[in-house]
Every structure is written in structure tokens, then in C-alpha cells.
Write a protein that holds these residues in place. Structure first.
Motif, PDB file in Angstrom:
ATOM      1  N   GLU A 290       0.808  -1.220   0.000  1.00 28.27           N
ATOM      2  CA  GLU A 290       0.000   0.000   0.000  1.00 28.27           C
ATOM      3  C   GLU A 290       0.840   1.268   0.000  1.00 28.27           C
ATOM      4  OE1 GLU A 290      -0.256  -1.635   4.276  1.00 28.27           O
ATOM      5  OE2 GLU A 290       0.428  -2.273   2.308  1.00 28.27           O
ATOM      6  N   LEU A 291       2.148   1.156   0.261  1.00 30.22           N
ATOM      7  CA  LEU A 291       3.026   2.321   0.319  1.00 30.22           C
ATOM      8  C   LEU A 291       3.783   2.516  -0.988  1.00 30.22           C
ATOM      9  CD1 LEU A 291       4.615   2.051   3.895  1.00 30.22           C
ATOM     10  CD2 LEU A 291       2.463   3.097   3.197  1.00 30.22           C
ATOM     11  N   SER A 292       3.997   3.776  -1.363  1.00 24.59           N
ATOM     12  CA  SER A 292       4.797   4.100  -2.548  1.00 24.59           C
ATOM     13  C   SER A 292       6.276   3.905  -2.241  1.00 24.59           C
ATOM     14  CB  SER A 292       4.549   5.545  -2.969  1.00 24.59           C
ATOM     15  OG  SER A 292       5.098   6.438  -1.997  1.00 24.59           O
ATOM     16  N   ASP A 293       7.106   3.936  -3.293  1.00 27.01           N
ATOM     17  CA  ASP A 293       8.547   3.803  -3.101  1.00 27.01           C
ATOM     18  C   ASP A 293       9.090   4.898  -2.181  1.00 27.01           C
ATOM     19  OD1 ASP A 293       8.418   1.682  -4.799  1.00 27.01           O
ATOM     20  OD2 ASP A 293       9.508   2.626  -6.449  1.00 27.01           O
ATOM     21  N   ARG A 294       8.665   6.138  -2.417  1.00 21.95           N
ATOM     22  CA  ARG A 294       9.151   7.244  -1.591  1.00 21.95           C
ATOM     23  C   ARG A 294       8.689   7.099  -0.151  1.00 21.95           C
ATOM     24  NH1 ARG A 294      13.360  10.254  -1.699  1.00 21.95           N
ATOM     25  NH2 ARG A 294      12.925  11.477  -3.554  1.00 21.95           N
ATOM     26  N   GLU A 295       7.449   6.651   0.059  1.00 20.07           N
ATOM     27  CA  GLU A 295       6.961   6.446   1.427  1.00 20.07           C
ATOM     28  C   GLU A 295       7.757   5.363   2.137  1.00 20.07           C
ATOM     29  OE1 GLU A 295       2.356   7.826   0.510  1.00 20.07           O
ATOM     30  OE2 GLU A 295       2.911   5.692   0.503  1.00 20.07           O
ATOM     31  N   LEU A 296       8.141   4.325   1.409  1.00 17.58           N
ATOM     32  CA  LEU A 296       8.980   3.279   1.997  1.00 17.58           C
ATOM     33  C   LEU A 296      10.349   3.829   2.376  1.00 17.58           C
ATOM     34  CD1 LEU A 296       8.063   0.233  -0.231  1.00 17.58           C
ATOM     35  CD2 LEU A 296       7.894   0.317   2.257  1.00 17.58           C
ATOM     36  N   GLU A 297      10.899   4.698   1.547  1.00 16.39           N
ATOM     37  CA  GLU A 297      12.182   5.309   1.881  1.00 16.39           C
ATOM     38  C   GLU A 297      12.083   6.124   3.157  1.00 16.39           C
ATOM     39  OE1 GLU A 297      15.085   6.049  -1.812  1.00 16.39           O
ATOM     40  OE2 GLU A 297      13.373   7.411  -1.772  1.00 16.39           O
ATOM     41  N   VAL A 298      11.041   6.922   3.261  1.00 17.87           N
ATOM     42  CA  VAL A 298      10.846   7.735   4.460  1.00 17.87           C
ATOM     43  C   VAL A 298      10.670   6.843   5.683  1.00 17.87           C
ATOM     44  CG1 VAL A 298       9.260   9.339   5.604  1.00 17.87           C
ATOM     45  CG2 VAL A 298       9.914   9.715   3.216  1.00 17.87           C
ATOM     46  N   LEU A 299       9.861   5.801   5.551  1.00 21.29           N
ATOM     47  CA  LEU A 299       9.596   4.917   6.680  1.00 21.29           C
ATOM     48  C   LEU A 299      10.847   4.155   7.095  1.00 21.29           C
ATOM     49  CD1 LEU A 299       7.580   3.870   8.685  1.00 21.29           C
ATOM     50  CD2 LEU A 299       6.779   2.215   6.976  1.00 21.29           C
ATOM     51  N   ALA A 300      11.690   3.785   6.127  1.00 22.08           N
ATOM     52  CA  ALA A 300      12.948   3.105   6.458  1.00 22.08           C
ATOM     53  C   ALA A 300      13.827   3.992   7.343  1.00 22.08           C
ATOM     54  CB  ALA A 300      13.694   2.722   5.184  1.00 22.08           C
ATOM     55  N   LEU A 301      13.860   5.273   7.054  1.00 16.37           N
ATOM     56  CA  LEU A 301      14.677   6.193   7.843  1.00 16.37           C
ATOM     57  C   LEU A 301      14.044   6.457   9.203  1.00 16.37           C
ATOM     58  CD1 LEU A 301      15.759   8.674   5.029  1.00 16.37           C
ATOM     59  CD2 LEU A 301      17.130   6.923   6.151  1.00 16.37           C
ATOM     60  N   VAL A 302      12.725   6.448   9.275  1.00 17.15           N
ATOM     61  CA  VAL A 302      12.060   6.529  10.574  1.00 17.15           C
ATOM     62  C   VAL A 302      12.458   5.328  11.433  1.00 17.15           C
ATOM     63  CG1 VAL A 302       9.816   6.384  11.742  1.00 17.15           C
ATOM     64  CG2 VAL A 302      10.110   7.907   9.783  1.00 17.15           C
TER      65      VAL A 302
END
Length: 359
Positions: A290-302
Motif C-alpha cells: 500500500e506504500l509508494s517507493d518514496r513512502e517506503l524510503e521515508v519509513l525506512a529512515l524513521v
């Protein structure tokens, strides 16, 4: 930890040896001219690199044509031939997309590949390398005389049992090495290739030029260079960083062209590399679809513990854009309230499984 050695064939029929070790997102290290997959595995100069790069990554590396376990009897050692070798290795391994690490004389190969295959490169790391070969960055008579002298020394002393000639190159590569490390590097030069092949490789390196292709690199790029590198001037690393759009440049306090395990610059480099590679390849089939590539990048850093401000700086975004991505993430994952950030990070961490290359 062990490595698996395999072989593939370049377009012109040259057999290229490559090896895989570690687990995690794929990281391809382009081949320098002084490698030997088996000899390096037990090396006091290279082993900490192999362990460090595999800390969180599946590492793919190979011996370039004319060297190590790859075919030795080759004539074409041009830049285009070396890029074709990298293409063949990546295709044979089954990797669809990977981070690239270009070091020393292999940097131009990594730059050229990244420019020609933007869809295959997630991140580009360039360490102590250049866009212009020695004779292109300095075509003066004195520079040409120096280049010819180095080639003459290779031709006379490379394959002899007496390492005095090779020690000159060792001192340029690792001036702060221990006697054991210097002896090993002396021997590496002898076992990795023969004198005439080394001469051809050196001639080709002197003419490398990826200044135009560097401007076409689309992948996020980290350029790292030792400030007192005697082999490749610090100014060449800086130039490379200015050519690649939005590249980040980091200088290290070291004289060594190959960082040694006990120097502070090695720890500095590892920290920069891990921070830079952290969010790469987090978008994989079946994971949090359900998450976009950019959202996954942000979440990985979180999940790595970074603040919104740090995430914005890492991904070249505004803080407001990061906040907007996080709001979308929370809504998609159906988490809310004060614990939303921790809950989303925990779900991301549970979703991660190391990818595998084709066996």
C-alpha cells in the motif's frame, strides 16, 4: 561467512569471474585492476572491506578482464569493454537493480554504467576515484613523462620475485600500512596479472574519460575521497562530485588510497556508507504494497531513528514534504496518535527480508 565464486561470459567471449557473499540489499563493487577473488578473501588489506560491505548487504564483486580468476589473455581493456563486463556480471547474477560502489580506477566504469542504465542503479558510491584519466587531467610533458616512467617500472619489475619495483606502487596505495600489509600488497600485484597486461591496463586507465557521462547520472550519489590521497588527487574527487547532479561530497582525513582497518577514516567511511545505503532497495514485491517507493524510503529512515529534519536532509526534501509523506503512511497503515510513528516503524522492520540473487 563464505563466498560463492561463479563465471560468466562477456560479449567478446572473455570469461569473467565473480563472487557473492553476505545478505541484504545488493551492492555491486566494480572491479579495480588489483583484485583476485580468492587472494583478497584472506587479505589483511581487503578483508575488512569485504566484511564491512557485507554488513547489511549482499555483495557482488568480480575480477576484471586480465586479472585474478578472470581470463588473463586479453587485448581489449578499454573502458567500453570493462563496462560490458559489468553488464555481463549483473545480468548473470540476476540482479534487476542494485547499488554500485566504484573505487579507484573502477570509478569510471561505475559512472558510465549508471549513466547508461539509470533504471538498474539505486545508489552510486564513488570512493577515491576520478572522471578523467591521468593524461587527460594533466596533458603536460612532465605528466606524460611521469606516466611513461610508471609504465616502464611495471614492465621491468612487476613479475619478478624481487618486490622492490612493486613496493613503489604499494607505497602510493597504502603509505600507512604495516610491513605485513605492504608485503601482501606487493604479492597481490604479482599474482593478479602479468606485466604486459598490467601495462595495457595502465595505458587504458590514463585515457579514461567519463566527464560527459557523469553529468547524466540520475541515481543519488555519494562521492568520498581521502584528502591526502597520493594516487588520485583530492581535487579530482571534488570535480567528480561537481559533475554529478546533486552528488554529496565527503572528505576523509587519510593518506591511504585503500582505507586500512585501524584508521579513523575507515569508521567514518563505513558510517557514511551505511547512512547513504540505508533506504536503498526498500521497495520489494509483496512488502507493504500500500506504500509508494518514496513512502517506503521515508519509513525506512524513521525505523533507523532519524528525525523529520534528518530525513529531509538525507532525501533532499523539505520537512513539510516529509511530514506529508508520514501522514499518508499513517493513514495507509491505519495507525494514529502518539504511538503512530513507532507502530509504523515496527511494521516496516517486520516486513524486511533479505533479497537473493539468482543461484
Amino acid at each position: 561467512m563464505r563466498q560463492e565464486v561463479r563465471f560468466c561470459t562477456a560479449p567478446d567471449g572473455v570469461r569473467i569471474a565473480y563472487a557473492i557473499h553476505g545478505t541484504g540489499p545488493p551492492l555491486v563493487r566494480t572491479a579495480t585492476w588489483l583484485t583476485h577473488l580468492e587472494f583478497d578473501w584472506e587479505s589483511p588489506v581487503w578483508r575488512h572491506w569485504l566484511d564491512g560491505l557485507a554488513d547489511g548487504n549482499t555483495v557482488l564483486r568480480y575480477d576484471e578482464r586480465g586479472c585474478g580468476l578472470s581470463d588473463r589473455d586479453v587485448e581489449d581493456v578499454s573502458l567500453d569493454a570493462r563496462v560490458a563486463d559489468l553488464e555481463a556480471v549483473i545480468e548473470a547474477s540476476g540482479l534487476e537493480r542494485a547499488a554500485l560502489l566504484g573505487m579507484s580506477q573502477s570509478g569510471p566504469v561505475a559512472v558510465a554504467y549508471a549513466a547508461r542504465h539509470p533504471e538498474r542503479v539505486s545508489r552510486l558510491v564513488l570512493f577515491s576515484t576520478y572522471a578523467r584519466g591521468r593524461l587527460l587531467r594533466d596533458p603536460s610533458p612532465s605528466a606524460r613523462e611521469h606516466a611513461e616512467l610508471m609504465i616502464s617500472l611495471i614492465r621491468m619489475g612487476w613479475g619478478q620475485d624481487q618486490p622492490a619495483f612493486r613496493r613503489l606502487f604499494t607505497t602510493l596505495f597504502i603509505p600507512d600500512a604495516t610491513p605485513e600489509q605492504m608485503r601482501w600488497f606487493d604479492e597481490l600485484q604479482r599474482v593478479t596479472t602479468d606485466p604486459e597486461t598490467a601495462v595495457r591496463i595502465r595505458h587504458a586507465r590514463n585515457q579514461d574519460d567519463v566527464t560527459r557521462e557523469a553529468t547524466q547520472v540520475a541515481a543519488p550519489t555519494l562521492v568520498v575521497h581521502a584528502r591526502a590521497d597520493a594516487l588520485v588527487p583530492f581535487s579530482e574527487g571534488r570535480l567528480l562530485a561537481t559533475l554529478i547532479p546533486e552528488a554529496r561530497f565527503v572528505g576523509l582525513d587519510s593518506r591511504n588510497h585503500i582505507l586500512l582497518s585501524d584508521e579513523p577514516a575507515w569508521a567514518h567511511f563505513r558510517a557514511e556508507l551505511r547512512a547513504f545505503l540505508g533506504p536503498a532497495e526498500v521497495s520489494r514485491p509483496g512488502e507493504l504494497p500500500e506504500l509508494s517507493d518514496r513512502e517506503l524510503e521515508v519509513l525506512a529512515l524513521v525505523a533507523d531513528g532519524l528525525s523529520n529534519e534528518e530525513i529531509a536532509a538525507r532525501l533532499y526534501l523539505s520537512v513539510r514534504t516529509v511530514e506529508r509523506h508520514l501522514s499518508n503512511i499513517y493513514a495507509k497503515l491505519r495507525v494514529s496518535g502518539k504511538a503512530a510513528r513507532a507502530a509504523a516503524a515496527a511494521r516496516f522492520s517486520r516486513s524486511q527480508e533479505p533479497p537473493r540473487v539468482r543461484g
